[in-house]
Write a protein that holds these residues in place. Structure first.
Motif, PDB file in Angstrom:
ATOM      1  N   ALA A 193     -13.205  12.812  -2.738  1.00 22.31           N
ATOM      2  CA  ALA A 193     -12.119  14.496  -3.334  1.00 22.31           C
ATOM      3  C   ALA A 193     -11.787  14.023  -4.427  1.00 22.31           C
ATOM      4  CB  ALA A 193     -10.882  14.288  -2.267  1.00 22.31           C
ATOM      5  N   ARG A 194     -11.622  15.534  -5.727  1.00 25.12           N
ATOM      6  CA  ARG A 194     -10.891  15.527  -6.443  1.00 25.12           C
ATOM      7  C   ARG A 194      -9.924  16.014  -6.820  1.00 25.12           C
ATOM      8  NH1 ARG A 194     -13.747  19.594 -10.395  1.00 25.12           N
ATOM      9  NH2 ARG A 194     -12.842  21.445  -9.134  1.00 25.12           N
ATOM     10  N   VAL A 195      -9.122  15.265  -7.876  1.00 29.85           N
ATOM     11  CA  VAL A 195      -7.838  15.168  -8.216  1.00 29.85           C
ATOM     12  C   VAL A 195      -7.242  15.587  -9.434  1.00 29.85           C
ATOM     13  CG1 VAL A 195      -7.211  13.361  -5.805  1.00 29.85           C
ATOM     14  CG2 VAL A 195      -7.520  12.571  -8.319  1.00 29.85           C
ATOM     15  N   ASN A 196      -5.901  16.866  -9.702  1.00 35.45           N
ATOM     16  CA  ASN A 196      -5.818  16.329 -10.339  1.00 35.45           C
ATOM     17  C   ASN A 196      -4.639  15.181 -11.314  1.00 35.45           C
ATOM     18  OD1 ASN A 196      -5.805  19.811 -10.488  1.00 35.45           O
ATOM     19  ND2 ASN A 196      -4.007  19.584  -8.841  1.00 35.45           N
ATOM     20  N   LEU A 197      -5.327  15.466 -12.779  1.00 31.06           N
ATOM     21  CA  LEU A 197      -4.438  14.083 -13.318  1.00 31.06           C
ATOM     22  C   LEU A 197      -3.090  14.803 -15.012  1.00 31.06           C
ATOM     23  CD1 LEU A 197      -7.354  11.522 -13.534  1.00 31.06           C
ATOM     24  CD2 LEU A 197      -5.776  11.572 -12.029  1.00 31.06           C
ATOM     25  N   GLU A 198      -2.145  13.893 -14.605  1.00 32.04           N
ATOM     26  CA  GLU A 198      -1.705  14.764 -15.936  1.00 32.04           C
ATOM     27  C   GLU A 198      -0.912  12.790 -16.289  1.00 32.04           C
ATOM     28  OE1 GLU A 198       2.945  15.745 -16.921  1.00 32.04           O
ATOM     29  OE2 GLU A 198       1.438  16.986 -16.210  1.00 32.04           O
TER      30      GLU A 198
ATOM     31  N   GLY B   3      -9.280  13.851 -12.014  1.00 29.96           N
ATOM     32  CA  GLY B   3      -9.907  13.375 -11.453  1.00 29.96           C
ATOM     33  C   GLY B   3     -10.809  12.611 -10.052  1.00 29.96           C
ATOM     34  N   THR B   4     -11.712  11.799 -10.028  1.00 26.04           N
ATOM     35  CA  THR B   4     -12.209  11.918  -8.431  1.00 26.04           C
ATOM     36  C   THR B   4     -11.882   9.996  -7.751  1.00 26.04           C
ATOM     37  OG1 THR B   4     -13.932  13.254  -9.001  1.00 26.04           O
ATOM     38  CG2 THR B   4     -14.625  11.982  -7.507  1.00 26.04           C
ATOM     39  N   ILE B   5     -11.629  10.584  -6.515  1.00 24.89           N
ATOM     40  CA  ILE B   5     -11.697   9.242  -5.876  1.00 24.89           C
ATOM     41  C   ILE B   5     -12.389   7.999  -5.761  1.00 24.89           C
ATOM     42  CG2 ILE B   5     -10.676   8.294  -3.239  1.00 24.89           C
ATOM     43  CD1 ILE B   5      -8.969  10.448  -3.729  1.00 24.89           C
ATOM     44  N   LEU B   6     -12.354   7.505  -6.619  1.00 23.19           N
ATOM     45  CA  LEU B   6     -14.179   6.509  -5.996  1.00 23.19           C
ATOM     46  C   LEU B   6     -14.125   5.189  -5.309  1.00 23.19           C
ATOM     47  CD1 LEU B   6     -14.631   5.250 -10.067  1.00 23.19           C
ATOM     48  CD2 LEU B   6     -15.511   6.999  -8.738  1.00 23.19           C
ATOM     49  N   SER B   7     -12.828   5.126  -4.281  1.00 24.40           N
ATOM     50  CA  SER B   7     -12.780   4.268  -3.434  1.00 24.40           C
ATOM     51  C   SER B   7     -11.258   4.538  -3.174  1.00 24.40           C
ATOM     52  CB  SER B   7     -13.347   2.924  -3.741  1.00 24.40           C
ATOM     53  OG  SER B   7     -12.822   1.727  -4.771  1.00 24.40           O
ATOM     54  N   ARG B   8     -10.765   3.469  -1.975  1.00 21.14           N
ATOM     55  CA  ARG B   8      -9.602   3.809  -1.314  1.00 21.14           C
ATOM     56  C   ARG B   8      -9.565   1.916  -0.793  1.00 21.14           C
ATOM     57  NH1 ARG B   8      -6.552   8.109   1.001  1.00 21.14           N
ATOM     58  NH2 ARG B   8      -5.572   7.006   0.753  1.00 21.14           N
ATOM     59  N   SER B   9      -8.933   1.302  -0.076  1.00 22.70           N
ATOM     60  CA  SER B   9      -8.947  -0.404   0.168  1.00 22.70           C
ATOM     61  C   SER B   9      -7.995   0.140   0.771  1.00 22.70           C
ATOM     62  CB  SER B   9      -9.234  -1.380  -0.841  1.00 22.70           C
ATOM     63  OG  SER B   9     -11.021  -1.096  -1.820  1.00 22.70           O
ATOM     64  N   PRO B  10      -7.857  -0.158   2.206  1.00 25.06           N
ATOM     65  CA  PRO B  10      -6.792  -0.327   3.507  1.00 25.06           C
ATOM     66  C   PRO B  10      -5.878  -2.189   3.112  1.00 25.06           C
ATOM     67  CG  PRO B  10      -8.513   1.158   4.435  1.00 25.06           C
ATOM     68  CD  PRO B  10      -9.073   0.345   3.185  1.00 25.06           C
TER      69      PRO B  10
END
Length: 203
Positions: free
Chosen positions: A179-184, A109-116
Motif C-alpha cells: 500500500a502507498r502512503v503520503n509522507l511529509e 512511500g510504500t509499506i514494505l512489511s508489518r510485524s504484529p
C-alpha cells in the motif's frame, strides 16, 4: 497547520475527474470534521491539506484536488468507499499533541512489511533516498496525516511502531504491504538544510 492527530476516519463518497482527468473533486463523509466547518476551511485528508468548497449539510464536504497534488500524493489511489484520515486545522489556542504538519506532501512511500506485536505493530516503510535524508531516528514524520515517531532509518526506508490507538483510529491499522502512503517529513529539517546551504555551510 495540523498536528498529525487524526480526528476520525472518513469515507470517500464520490470522485469527479475533471479537466481530462488531470484534476478531481472529492466528496468525503466526515461528520466530526464538518460539524463546525465553513467554506474555505482547511481539512487534512490522509495528510493532504484540502480546502472545503462545498458543505451540503449531510455530514460530507467537497474539495478540489489539483494535478500537482495528484502527482505528488497517494490520493490518486483512492476510490469510492476508500477510508481516509481526517483532521481539522489547529485552532488558535488548541491542544498541540503531535508535531508541525503542514499538509504539504513531500512524496509517497510504500509499506514494505508489518510485524504484529502483543499490542502494537512494527511497520517498515520505503521512501525515496532524497527524502530519507530528512528522516531521523526518534524524529517525527507524518504518514498519511498521522504524526509518528521514527524508530530507525536506512538509506531508503524507515520504521514506526503503531500503538493500539493508531491501529484502531487510523487507516494504518488495515493497510497491507504494498500500500502507498503520503509522507511529509519534518519541515524543520527542510528549513535547516535550506538555511545552511544558502549560508554556504552545505555544498
Amino acid at each position: 497547520m495540523f498536528t498529525g492527530i487524526v480526528e476520525e476516519i472518513g469515507t470517500v463518497e464520490a470522485i469527479e475527474h475533471r479537466g481530462e482527468g488531470l484534476d478531481a473533486r472529492l466528496q468525503v463523509r466526515g461528520p466530526l470534521v464538518v460539524s463546525d466547518a465553513r467554506l474555505g476551511d482547511s481539512i487534512s485528508v490522509s495528510g493532504v491539506c484540502l480546502t472545503v468548497t462545498e458543505l451540503p449539510g449531510d455530514g460530507t464536504f467537497s474539495a478540489d484536488v489539483m494535478p500537482e497534488t495528484l502527482r505528488r500524493s497517494a490520493l490518486e489511489d483512492v476510490g469510492v468507499t476508500s477510508p481516509v484520515n481526517l483532521e481539522r486545522a489547529l485552532p488558535v489556542g488548541g491542544r498541540y499533541g503531535g508535531h508541525v504538519v503542514q499538509g504539504h506532501v513531500d512524496g509517497v512511500g510504500t509499506i514494505l512489511s508489518r510485524s504484529p506485536g502483543p499490542r502494537w505493530d512494527d511497520v517498515e516503510i520505503g521512501l525515496a533516498p532524497e527524502l530519507a535524508r530528512y528522516v531521523a531516528e526518534k524524529g517525527s514524520i507524518a504518514v498519511s496525516g498521522i504524526s509518528l515517531t521514527v524508530t530507525h532509518v536506512t538509506d531508503d526506508s524507515f520504521g514506526v511502531s503503531l500503538i493500539p490507538t493508531t491501529l484502531e483510529a487510523t487507516t494504518l491499522g488495515t493497510l497491507a504491504p504494498g500500500a502507498r502512503v503520503n509522507l511529509e517529513v519534518d519541515v524543520l529539517a527542510k528549513y535547516t538544510e535550506r538555511l545552511l546551504s544558502t549560508a554556504g555551510v552545505l555544498r
